[in-house]
Design an enzyme around this catalytic site. Structure first.
Site, short mmCIF file in Angstrom:
data_model
loop_
_atom_site.label_atom_id
_atom_site.label_comp_id
_atom_site.label_asym_id
_atom_site.label_seq_id
_atom_site.Cartn_x
_atom_site.Cartn_y
_atom_site.Cartn_z
N GLY A 138 0.83 -1.20 0.00
CA GLY A 138 0.00 0.00 0.00
C GLY A 138 0.86 1.25 0.00
O GLY A 138 2.05 1.20 0.33
N CYS A 139 0.26 2.37 -0.38
CA CYS A 139 1.02 3.61 -0.49
C CYS A 139 1.47 4.10 0.88
O CYS A 139 2.65 4.42 1.07
CB CYS A 139 0.20 4.67 -1.23
SG CYS A 139 -1.49 4.87 -0.62
#
Lengths: 341, 341, 341, 341
Positions: free
Chosen positions: B150-151
């Site tokens: 995920g970012c």
């Protein structure tokens, strides 16, 4: 009763916000607008949004002129500029609301460290009152000189006051992650504040070294009755105005609170405050909720021994001009919300 | 060797970023573009910036079509959508780089709690490799299924890995204050993501309840060798892309470090990493330093027993498409920076 | 063949864009970076996004140093600065691509009026070639000195060239309503370009008096074979880069065209151009379609005897650095799109 | 006298602006807030910025409820929604200020073409007054139904009225290049209005086909006494609110005017208008000059037989809610600027 108000630094962002608010104040007449201009110029020519609303000219600031024409002076000046004119204003019997940092710190050594030069008017530091109405309303009512709080400190102190006052001895550590719109940097032309340098960007600055940190520490220590030294990291948001501070507080473990009990604590602490709004569980303030208003909104959440406090305010209003007018209302016995709602 | 790559979710923001990068990859040919469209449409008509660059049409996604045409599949899909197609792709011998959250969490119960439904492909969770090259390069090289991080976790884990790995037992508490641009929310039309609702605003959301928190906790716990549960508050920035995370770490007091020693620790930990840049003392990354690039920049400061870590990355590149191509490069033995600098 | 390129004004916005593009050019090596800095400084320290990518330092510009190290010079300088160094560069046998306005206007009196001072290198005006490849490709190929077009003129001329060239005698009047992002104003610290002054604002400036107007008039007149004097009003957009020009052309009534016939005219005129894209009927370009690219996109509509032309380009790329590299490619015989797609 | 006002569409952007203004109106009490909500909800919960200011709930709109509680109805509804409730409101003796487009066009066939469906209340079209006080103050004073002008038409008509009224027969052609902030599109969740699609972008839309064009043409034709059909191209600005229109007028050559004479014409035409401000020569309005205010600012320049008119207003205030309250003031005999300065 009509009060005559002079505004020094009238063309800056806080100065313009003062003009805006005072135009709607039934008990105040703006008697003079001052800046660093050499020649007098129609204010509405410098700030065209006031065309048709403000017939005054803005003049080069001269303390004599201000003394001759005003009952109260708003000083929207850079720090270190105020302390060279405040003594004369007080001597002439004027009330002063100083939006600079010059009289906020009670310890002149701390001032010297934070602002990089010695204080030149130490005797009036003691006479000044820190202009956060939620903490010092009584003293403000009697003050001749009000030191209007910094924008970041207004949020940080209002966001932490109930915890510091009631549970101060159980606070283990405090991290204040603060984000401000660009108007906090003022109107001076510097490369790093160009549109092209701020737009689509986000950055921290003065990491744990910002000059507002001692002001926050002073008030929290006072509230808690013991030294508080929070970590404070400000950031620059790509928007015009607004401050949001996300504050993380680690409590001594056995004193863990629920979100509901923290909210109850804050609601009670601020129950008579016209400009502090506490959100319900699961609700947190956004900048747009306070844009252009004198409100300071606070959302709260407790997770185990961590408390998360989210505070939002408009840095030009509750963080500057609005709070200044709130102080004026208290000083002159006007209803506190006059011209502010 | 030319690899044929299919991109599922090609018209979304991460999908378009993948197309952009792969157009410049000398060893990759885009073999298929897929979305939820009913009828095939010229990709350059849906995304006009690709006019003259991408002659392909985007088609309704069908796993058979993808299997027939591609060697490797990039799945830029919402979570829960990937796990329904990954088994078929793996069975057909394809390599899969999954940009969704479906294979990131090793514990399916944690997945169920975070994403609100039971995992439907538990057996492939074990076969998947968490695609953070800085931690799992060896495993990625042999993986058939890479779970692209995920970012927010990419930033938080890279920002904390050296501390967690080397001083994990001395970490007392961790607060991650994260700020992301709006592209992180994707392209779905929802009122709260309208321009008028985001512009000039700033707000926290999913306060300490965001679905990326378990992913961060999983990797930090793994690195530290003991359970880590940071506090994590994401915020929405009024800008298109970029993530900046300001992380506060309280260390056990006797282990207080200087800023220089922390920087040295990070530089050593990341010395061979092509995409992690450690700033010198007093320098901190801004979003614009990493905009459009696969770099993750880290600035550090120690104050007593507090360590402040500031991490910046582009959520669509190092936080999604760029990292996915970095993983592809590792999986297929291409130089790791191909098409990324 | 590897060309050595020196960039003067490397830390400005166009200069950085040049560095960015040339880093990806297989036939070019950046041999020197110059600015007004007193002491040499690592370029990546001044512009941190190039950390790990550009090992060079930026030095104070000295024409000797440039002559000694480069085959071609890119001058990303303010107007009037170029003409003081171009003669020496040409004398030393260097090729020059001048991004300033100094050699764009063929008539030195027009230059003096537009830029407020006399031209000091009139003899090289005649030797220079106006660097719009779509009009002057042949001449650019043989040029020693290319005057890279202004950002507004690039859009206006490409948007009007087919009409002016084919139907010039039937054009009754032309209104060019131009809007540019803030990077067009450069990196100089001026109050009116502060974030707080540009954000959420939109304004016209230099209403029909902008210095790019004579450049537009010169080329349109040349194309039409008779004097053209369009009305030109530029505006400042609250965004970083991009120019969109909406152009209104009144045609002599009997020559009214349909939208389809205008589109056909433009498609034919630009049929071999790699960087001009003509939209289909009812489709118009947005700035985001050309952001970061060297494309110039054009949409067209005819209503009676009015033709509406909408042109979009990135002012830093097709309007400056990208076009400069396109010119370099032509001058040195490289494929024209090298490093640009 | 206290007027009870009901607001339909209170949670939209124009509706919220109405609430904001009416809160400060000494002669108005907001008696009801209506939207499409199913269950009544505290207004301050839906729109948190009104917390502590508006104790009312917003309810599902029912015409009976409105009739029972209000003296005047503000309809901030999408077009076509107003005409289904206006007849009942008028029959019940209520005054109606309709912010939709339903009663602006005097010709129902034009309405049908512009809005795509037949008008269902033709008889009240004739009874309605076009609510532009600068043109129809007398009629508004006696009206039961005021059709509040569109945001673009307010700017275009005020920007052209003096020319059309005095020199209408000498106008050869008119091009209106209009730019609006995103709030003009309302609060409906559509992909093209997402923050990520509007930020850093700029685009034209409905090129010379916008539904506001017939409204502009109707009023200009009326003023000029002969058919006017300007070209009108609206664009979307990446900002919240504000409209700037740059208007190009070609005059019959012998009637060329100087900038001074045009300014004198406009100043005379608007000499008694409290909300129209004409700029001096060389000064042009910016959006920030009118942000949040009911002013419409106009700058003018003549060059030969071309006249350039630049008009700025806030689309939510003078373009919607502010003008609606200005109309209310006229209808009920209050000073026209009440609650608006």
């Amino acid at each position: 009763m009509i009060i005559k108000a002079g505004i020094v630094g009238a063309t800056g962002y806080a100065g313009q916000a003062l003009v805006d608010i005072l135009l709607h104040h039934p008990q105040v007449r703006i008697s003079g607008l001052y800046s660093t201009t050499d020649e007098p110029r129609p204010f509405a020519q410098v700030c065209p949004r006031f065309a048709g609303l403000v017939p005054l000219s803005v003049k080069k600031f001269a303390v004599k002129d201000l003394i001759a024409s005003a009952d109260v002076a708003f000083l929207a000046l850079p720090h270190t500029a105020s302390m060279s004119v405040v003594p004369a204003l007080l001597k002439a019997g004027k009330r002063v609301i100083d939006l600079s940092a010059d009289y906020r710190l009670k310890d002149s050594k701390t001032y010297a460290r934070a602002y990089g030069l010695a204080h030149r008017d130490k005797q009036n530091i003691a006479r000044s009152v820190y202009g956060l109405p939620e903490l010092y309303r009584q003293k403000i009512g009697k003050a001749r000189l009000v030191a209007n709080p910094g924008c970041y400190p207004t949020g940080a102190i209002l966001g932490l006051a109930p915890l510091a006052a009631i549970h101060g001895k159980d606070i283990l550590c405090v991290y204040i992650d603060a984000k401000s719109g660009a108007s906090g940097a003022g109107k001076k032309a510097v490369q790093e504040m160009l549109f092209t340098e701020v737009d689509e960007d986000f950055r921290a600055y003065k990491v744990n070294t910002h000059q507002h940190l001692p002001e926050i520490a002073q008030e929290l220590s006072h509230l808690a009755g013991r030294k508080q030294k929070p970590v404070f990291v400000p950031h620059l948001l790509p928007l015009k105005s607004g401050i949001l501070e996300t504050i993380y507080v680690k409590m001594r473990a056995p004193r863990a609170m629920t979100t509901q009990s923290v909210i109850a604590l804050y609601k009670k602490f601020y129950q008579r405050e016209p400009f502090v709004r506490i959100r319900e569980k699961g609700q947190f303030p956004a900048l747009k909720d306070v844009a252009g208003s004198n409100f300071c909104d606070i959302g709260l959440q407790a997770d185990g021994d961590d408390i998360i406090v989210i505070v939002a305010l408009d840095n030009l209003i509750k963080g500057a001009a609005g709070q200044a007018v709130q102080n004026l209302n208290i000083m002159f016995g006007f209803p506190e919300t006059t011209a502010l709602v």
